[in-house]
Design an enzyme around this catalytic site. Structure first.
Site, PDB file in Angstrom:
ATOM      1  N   LYS A  52      -9.087 -28.668  11.923  1.00 37.71           N
ATOM      2  CA  LYS A  52      -7.693 -28.994  12.231  1.00 37.71           C
ATOM      3  C   LYS A  52      -7.624 -30.207  13.150  1.00 37.71           C
ATOM      4  O   LYS A  52      -6.838 -31.132  12.930  1.00 37.71           O
ATOM      5  CB  LYS A  52      -6.988 -27.767  12.852  1.00 37.71           C
ATOM      6  CG  LYS A  52      -6.788 -26.649  11.830  1.00 37.71           C
ATOM      7  CD  LYS A  52      -6.441 -25.298  12.430  1.00 37.71           C
ATOM      8  CE  LYS A  52      -6.462 -24.225  11.328  1.00 37.71           C
ATOM      9  NZ  LYS A  52      -6.286 -22.852  11.816  1.00 37.71           N
ATOM     10  N   GLN A  96      -5.684 -19.637  17.573  1.00 33.06           N
ATOM     11  CA  GLN A  96      -6.549 -19.284  16.447  1.00 33.06           C
ATOM     12  C   GLN A  96      -6.873 -17.785  16.463  1.00 33.06           C
ATOM     13  O   GLN A  96      -7.328 -17.248  17.476  1.00 33.06           O
ATOM     14  CB  GLN A  96      -7.846 -20.116  16.515  1.00 33.06           C
ATOM     15  CG  GLN A  96      -8.759 -19.925  15.326  1.00 33.06           C
ATOM     16  CD  GLN A  96      -8.188 -20.474  14.013  1.00 33.06           C
ATOM     17  OE1 GLN A  96      -7.599 -21.548  13.968  1.00 33.06           O
ATOM     18  NE2 GLN A  96      -8.341 -19.710  12.931  1.00 33.06           N
ATOM     19  N   ASP A 119       2.146 -22.466  12.886  1.00 34.28           N
ATOM     20  CA  ASP A 119       1.391 -21.601  11.963  1.00 34.28           C
ATOM     21  C   ASP A 119       2.350 -20.705  11.175  1.00 34.28           C
ATOM     22  O   ASP A 119       1.954 -20.046  10.221  1.00 34.28           O
ATOM     23  CB  ASP A 119       0.413 -20.700  12.760  1.00 34.28           C
ATOM     24  CG  ASP A 119      -1.037 -21.034  12.463  1.00 34.28           C
ATOM     25  OD1 ASP A 119      -1.301 -21.686  11.435  1.00 34.28           O
ATOM     26  OD2 ASP A 119      -1.903 -20.641  13.265  1.00 34.28           O
TER      27      ASP A 119
END
Ligand code: NAD
Length: 293
Positions: A52, A96, A119
């Site tokens: 990312k 994450q 997200d």
């Protein structure tokens, strides 16, 4: 069989965006900024976050990686989230997953300002997605719809069978594909670990999307001739022929299934790179205040 090359599509998007990011920078005097919190030293998570951060650099975004020890307290993590929520320079951020067992993932997701939840995991974004309202789509389902569109795969009126019902892949992709929208209008069956006769249900699908995390779960006999197969699973299996002694595979028995289907995503190089694109697209939308002011 045609390979759905997520890696190549992601590269195309990055090249296309470079110019758009320059134009945004010239207009606003800043670049989109994504932050990521990584807790602990899970090798897979480190690799996903690394991709990312690398992709941000490739398109000209700024990125900030915040690493926290695996024994960080929930309170310390929530404090860090609060800082990012209030940091005017950060357009969006992710935490994450998975998190260490002593941290409540739901609490963490709820603590993220939904306006920065790139997200697309926060219930506000999830609910808005379900109702077809502007929102940050969850990154992996978003990436899958981009791939279906890029390969002109018709979803309207098709029977899609989704295997796996997680909040981040299975459930949201089943909602997205059944919505009245482009890359939608499908008839969707959502299957999971309690589903009976799953092989028969999958074998009736025009489009199969598997997100369970079990290697070789989807076998050739479960696939209808000419079906489209989207493999979301990422599983590390032992392989002594590889330098590392292991390699990544999906949920699908790729070598056999590929002879029967019309389209298939490889693992790696299929859905994974497009998840990153979904995330970056949400970050860009946040920077441009396209969804929330
Ligand atoms: P999860 O691990 O949270 O849940 C697994 C799901 O699979 C559950 O809903 C469960 O009901 C279902 N399941 C388990 N065993 C089953 C069985 N025998 N039959 C039918 N269903 C069964 O799911 P997740 O977080 O969506 O992850 C699934 C896989 O996708 C993992 O391999 C993960 O690494 C991968 N993943 C990939 C990406 C990507 O970008 N490519 C993104 C997220 C997750």
């Amino acid at each position: 069989m045609k390979l759905i090359d997520g890696k190549a599509v992601a590269e195309e998007i990055k090249i296309h965006w470079k110019q758009e990011v320059i134009e945004y920078k010239n207009k606003s005097g800043r670049v989109p900024h994504l932050a990521a919190i990584l807790v602990g030293d899970n090798a897979a998570s480190e690799s996903y976050v690394g991709n990312k951060v690398k992709s941000c650099a490739q398109v000209g975004f700024q990125s900030t990686l915040i690493k926290m020890e695996s024994d960080v307290t929930e309170e310390e993590l929530l404090d860090e989230i609060e800082k990012l929520n209030n940091d005017q320079d950060i357009d969006g951020f992710i935490v994450q997953l998975p998190l260490p067992k002593h941290i409540d993932e739901v609490k963490v997701i709820l603590a993220i300002d939904y306006k920065k939840d790139v997200d697309g995991f926060h219930p506000v974004n999830f609910g808005r997605m379900a109702q077809g309202l502007p929102c940050y789509l969850p990154a992996t389902p978003y990436g899958i719809t981009l791939l279906l569109e890029r390969y002109n795969i018709e979803t309207s009126g098709k029977h899609v069978v989704v295997v796996g019902r997680s909040n981040i892949v299975g459930t949201p992709i089943s909602i997205l594909l059944s919505r009245k929208s482009p890359a939608g209008d499908a008839t969707v069956t959502l299957t999971h670990s309690r589903t009976k006769n799953i092989s028969i249900i999958v074998s009736r699908a025009d489009i199969v999307i598997s997100a369970i995390g079990i290697p070789n779960f989807i076998t050739e006999d479960m696939i209808k001739e000419g079906a489209v197969v989207i493999d979301v699973g990422i599983n590390r299996i032992e392989d002594e022929t590889m330098a590392k002694g292991s390699r990544l595979v999906g949920d699908v028995d790729f070598n056999r299934v590929k002879n029967k289907c019309s389209f298939i995503t490889p693992v790696p190089g299929g859905v994974g790179p497009m998840t990153v694109m979904g995330l970056l697209l949400n970050t860009f939308k946040s920077a441009k205040k396209e969804i929330y002011s």
